[in-house]
Design a protein around this motif. Sequence first.
Motif, PDB file in Angstrom:
ATOM      1  N   LEU A 290      46.310  42.425  43.311  1.00 42.42           N
ATOM      2  CA  LEU A 290      46.492  43.761  42.661  1.00 42.42           C
ATOM      3  C   LEU A 290      47.336  43.813  41.502  1.00 42.42           C
ATOM      4  O   LEU A 290      47.106  44.491  40.647  1.00 42.42           O
ATOM      5  CB  LEU A 290      46.919  44.823  43.977  1.00 42.42           C
ATOM      6  N   MET A 294      46.382  45.305  38.194  1.00 42.06           N
ATOM      7  CA  MET A 294      47.338  46.451  37.394  1.00 42.06           C
ATOM      8  C   MET A 294      47.622  45.981  36.112  1.00 42.06           C
ATOM      9  O   MET A 294      48.569  46.625  35.545  1.00 42.06           O
ATOM     10  CB  MET A 294      48.414  46.632  38.474  1.00 42.06           C
ATOM     11  N   GLY A 295      47.194  44.663  35.581  1.00 38.71           N
ATOM     12  CA  GLY A 295      47.446  44.436  34.411  1.00 38.71           C
ATOM     13  C   GLY A 295      48.466  43.312  34.101  1.00 38.71           C
ATOM     14  O   GLY A 295      48.737  42.905  32.867  1.00 38.71           O
ATOM     15  N   LEU A 379      40.012  37.307  42.934  1.00 42.60           N
ATOM     16  CA  LEU A 379      40.630  38.566  43.010  1.00 42.60           C
ATOM     17  C   LEU A 379      39.856  39.528  43.975  1.00 42.60           C
ATOM     18  O   LEU A 379      40.168  40.296  44.715  1.00 42.60           O
ATOM     19  CB  LEU A 379      40.838  39.033  41.744  1.00 42.60           C
TER      20      LEU A 379
ATOM     21  N   SER B  44      31.252  48.114  45.996  1.00 37.95           N
ATOM     22  CA  SER B  44      32.885  47.428  45.751  1.00 37.95           C
ATOM     23  C   SER B  44      32.539  46.117  44.752  1.00 37.95           C
ATOM     24  O   SER B  44      33.223  45.908  43.632  1.00 37.95           O
ATOM     25  CB  SER B  44      33.601  46.589  46.910  1.00 37.95           C
ATOM     26  N   HIS B  48      34.281  45.916  41.189  1.00 35.07           N
ATOM     27  CA  HIS B  48      35.065  44.704  40.922  1.00 35.07           C
ATOM     28  C   HIS B  48      34.494  43.833  39.568  1.00 35.07           C
ATOM     29  O   HIS B  48      35.663  43.419  38.850  1.00 35.07           O
ATOM     30  CB  HIS B  48      35.254  43.507  41.998  1.00 35.07           C
ATOM     31  N   LEU B  53      37.265  41.927  38.116  1.00 34.63           N
ATOM     32  CA  LEU B  53      37.977  41.009  39.040  1.00 34.63           C
ATOM     33  C   LEU B  53      37.154  40.372  39.586  1.00 34.63           C
ATOM     34  O   LEU B  53      37.405  39.376  40.533  1.00 34.63           O
ATOM     35  CB  LEU B  53      38.501  42.311  40.249  1.00 34.63           C
ATOM     36  N   TRP B  78      43.547  41.242  31.028  1.00 35.75           N
ATOM     37  CA  TRP B  78      43.791  42.291  31.708  1.00 35.75           C
ATOM     38  C   TRP B  78      44.696  43.564  31.085  1.00 35.75           C
ATOM     39  O   TRP B  78      44.268  44.577  31.294  1.00 35.75           O
ATOM     40  CB  TRP B  78      44.445  41.740  33.060  1.00 35.75           C
ATOM     41  N   PHE B  85      42.618  51.020  38.402  1.00 34.66           N
ATOM     42  CA  PHE B  85      41.925  50.769  39.447  1.00 34.66           C
ATOM     43  C   PHE B  85      42.557  51.150  40.703  1.00 34.66           C
ATOM     44  O   PHE B  85      43.705  50.757  40.901  1.00 34.66           O
ATOM     45  CB  PHE B  85      41.652  49.260  39.655  1.00 34.66           C
ATOM     46  N   PRO B  87      42.025  50.761  44.492  1.00 38.08           N
ATOM     47  CA  PRO B  87      41.322  49.845  45.614  1.00 38.08           C
ATOM     48  C   PRO B  87      40.996  50.872  46.911  1.00 38.08           C
ATOM     49  O   PRO B  87      41.501  51.798  46.998  1.00 38.08           O
ATOM     50  CB  PRO B  87      42.190  48.692  45.956  1.00 38.08           C
ATOM     51  N   ARG B  89      41.399  49.901  50.235  1.00 36.64           N
ATOM     52  CA  ARG B  89      42.853  50.119  50.709  1.00 36.64           C
ATOM     53  C   ARG B  89      43.995  49.906  49.900  1.00 36.64           C
ATOM     54  O   ARG B  89      44.092  48.979  49.063  1.00 36.64           O
ATOM     55  CB  ARG B  89      42.761  48.938  51.653  1.00 36.64           C
ATOM     56  N   PHE B  91      47.531  48.840  48.696  1.00 41.30           N
ATOM     57  CA  PHE B  91      48.389  47.579  48.965  1.00 41.30           C
ATOM     58  C   PHE B  91      49.479  48.128  48.286  1.00 41.30           C
ATOM     59  O   PHE B  91      49.570  48.645  47.298  1.00 41.30           O
ATOM     60  CB  PHE B  91      47.705  46.520  48.305  1.00 41.30           C
ATOM     61  N   ALA B 105      53.972  48.798  38.936  1.00 36.61           N
ATOM     62  CA  ALA B 105      52.755  48.953  38.081  1.00 36.61           C
ATOM     63  C   ALA B 105      53.036  49.110  36.845  1.00 36.61           C
ATOM     64  O   ALA B 105      52.346  48.477  36.164  1.00 36.61           O
ATOM     65  CB  ALA B 105      52.111  50.445  38.831  1.00 36.61           C
ATOM     66  N   LYS B 109      51.902  46.655  33.665  1.00 42.46           N
ATOM     67  CA  LYS B 109      50.919  47.083  32.724  1.00 42.46           C
ATOM     68  C   LYS B 109      51.577  46.816  31.282  1.00 42.46           C
ATOM     69  O   LYS B 109      51.097  46.988  30.104  1.00 42.46           O
ATOM     70  CB  LYS B 109      50.565  48.405  33.074  1.00 42.46           C
ATOM     71  N   ARG B 147      49.859  55.088  40.720  1.00 41.43           N
ATOM     72  CA  ARG B 147      49.875  53.951  40.112  1.00 41.43           C
ATOM     73  C   ARG B 147      48.686  53.477  39.297  1.00 41.43           C
ATOM     74  O   ARG B 147      49.102  52.975  38.042  1.00 41.43           O
ATOM     75  CB  ARG B 147      49.873  52.946  41.264  1.00 41.43           C
ATOM     76  N   HIS B 151      48.433  53.367  34.106  1.00 42.92           N
ATOM     77  CA  HIS B 151      47.795  52.296  33.085  1.00 42.92           C
ATOM     78  C   HIS B 151      47.436  53.184  31.719  1.00 42.92           C
ATOM     79  O   HIS B 151      46.915  52.485  30.735  1.00 42.92           O
ATOM     80  CB  HIS B 151      46.508  51.828  33.689  1.00 42.92           C
TER      81      HIS B 151
END
Lengths: 386, 211
Positions: A290, A294-295, A379, B44, B48, B53, B78, B85, B87, B89, B91, B105, B109, B147, B151
């Motif tokens: 993650l 997130m970059g 990932l 998904s 991704h 990803l 990235w 993004f 997700p 779930r 995290f 976060a 970034k 979060r 970005h």
Amino acid sequence: MKALAFAFASLRHRLGSASMIALVLSLGIIGMALMDRAEKGMTMQLRNSLDGTDLLLCAKGSPTQSILAHVLHVDVASGNIPSETADQWLKHPDIRHVRRLAYGDQLGEFRILGCDSATWLHIGESQLTGRWPSQSMEAVIGSTVAQASSLSVGDVFHGSHGMVDDLGDHAHQDYRVVGIVDASNPWDRIIFTPLSSVWDIHQDKDHAYTAVLASIDNPMTRLMLPARIQKASKMMAISPAMEGNRMMTWLNRGGQIMQIMTLLLQLIGFISLLLLLHAHVREHRSNYALMRAMGSTWWQVFQVVAWQNVLIVLAALSFTVIGLLMAYFSQSLWLPSALNIPNQAWAPSTLDAVMAGVALIFSGISSVGPWLSLKKISLHRALVDA
Amino acid sequence: MDNILQASELAVPVGINRQLTFPPLQLQAGELVIMTGNSGSGKSTWMHALAGLQGIASGHVSIAKHGQLSRTHCPPDWRQSGIGFIPQRPFFWPSLTVKGNLDLAQWCKGSQGDLQSWVERMGLTHCMHQQAHSLSLGEQQRLSAIRAFSHDAPVLLADEPTASLDRDNATALIESLRAYQQVSQCAVLLATHDASLAAMADRIIELPSPS
């Protein structure tokens, strides 16, 4: 510094295992550091105690025990030697600075040492409060004795046989304290009195010595005389310097075994460090995935991973400092006073810096493996499987 | 209206000698596109792949930057991907507070944007210093969304963020996404099984079941 904060948060999550590894690592480092200090301290003690002592005359027995008893004052003497015989040998023209000793009784755990004025000259007067004894039954006590027995100049005390009072005492014959000497080990735990005090109390008409220490001017005599005395008399004559070297050799061998054990402990600590980080990144790969989503750059991920190991090693080094401080302040509890490690030996050493440096470098290097394993994970899978 | 994301037909490897192929996709600024499909249809996986990803076997993804569509690499750079993004779930970093997770976060970034207004709008002000893991699931998903907002990405991909939420929390989350969209004019692609959310969408894409 953000990476450090995130790494710290991650470590808080597994505080128990991280602390345990830091503890194991620190035990290894403490072991090495203590061995180094004990070896240095022992060498310093022996060098100080044997300085100017080329000959030790005493009753026959173990040479090592004799050094411990008559030079470091941490063991019992093996007997007395007749003063007449000893004095005969001490007339040798190369012999200088003779110090005659006769062991008296004890005051609690402290030894009453009958000695002549040469011993007092050897110790010096710079840290003496009061004066050295001028007649029988006067005594100068070491600073530790004064502190432990609450004696000061002008006070009186009596000795007893052995370490406990019920073995019999000399209550009718009091010593008077005329000085307190604030000398370094081993003298701070000794009660000095003239030889005549010991002889008078024990009604020793032969005026026996327990030991005689002397310096010898001529190197050849230094080498030959002990053997000649041994051969021609019933006394033991040894060169304290040679016996000291032999003792150090044995101690060093023991120390090497201890060093191997502490190295093994460190190795276990380092392997645990590596395994803990591997297990952590495997368990939390979704979090790292993650981070990437997130970059974050791989360098940022590496910083977070590596800081965790570095923090554990820094904790281990902190534990080490605490452990060494505890060892320093408690050494009188686990080491005989005469073997206490001198303050100079406790100073930070090059070995300390090397061990700390190696530990920190390893913490960084051991982060590379887990970080590379993160680079290999998918990932997508890490996020889907979490 | 100009496309903000443009993906050609993407082929994504899913095991040995097997690929999932996805239809071409264009997303426009301010658009909310809902992607539905049965479980296993590859929602998904596609998301991704769009986010970089997941590796792709063929195709390409282009994202508008300064009004110009430019092709991303896979995996993309990235920091430059321009994709936020959320997700499926949520995290969170172990032992970090809500604030700590938002800081993380922003650090990832490299952005310095002020998220406080979104924290207030999404009702998380009271729990800024709580451990993120101690929040309710609804609060966790809202935090996960904030979060992603950090970005300032032109494209926001949300992978079934409402899957574990009750109706009220799901609606609140989508409304928050809508509100953010109005401010940022980003394009949102939202994967969901929840048919009731379809009414809020500008467009719906249904992925076919895998053959």
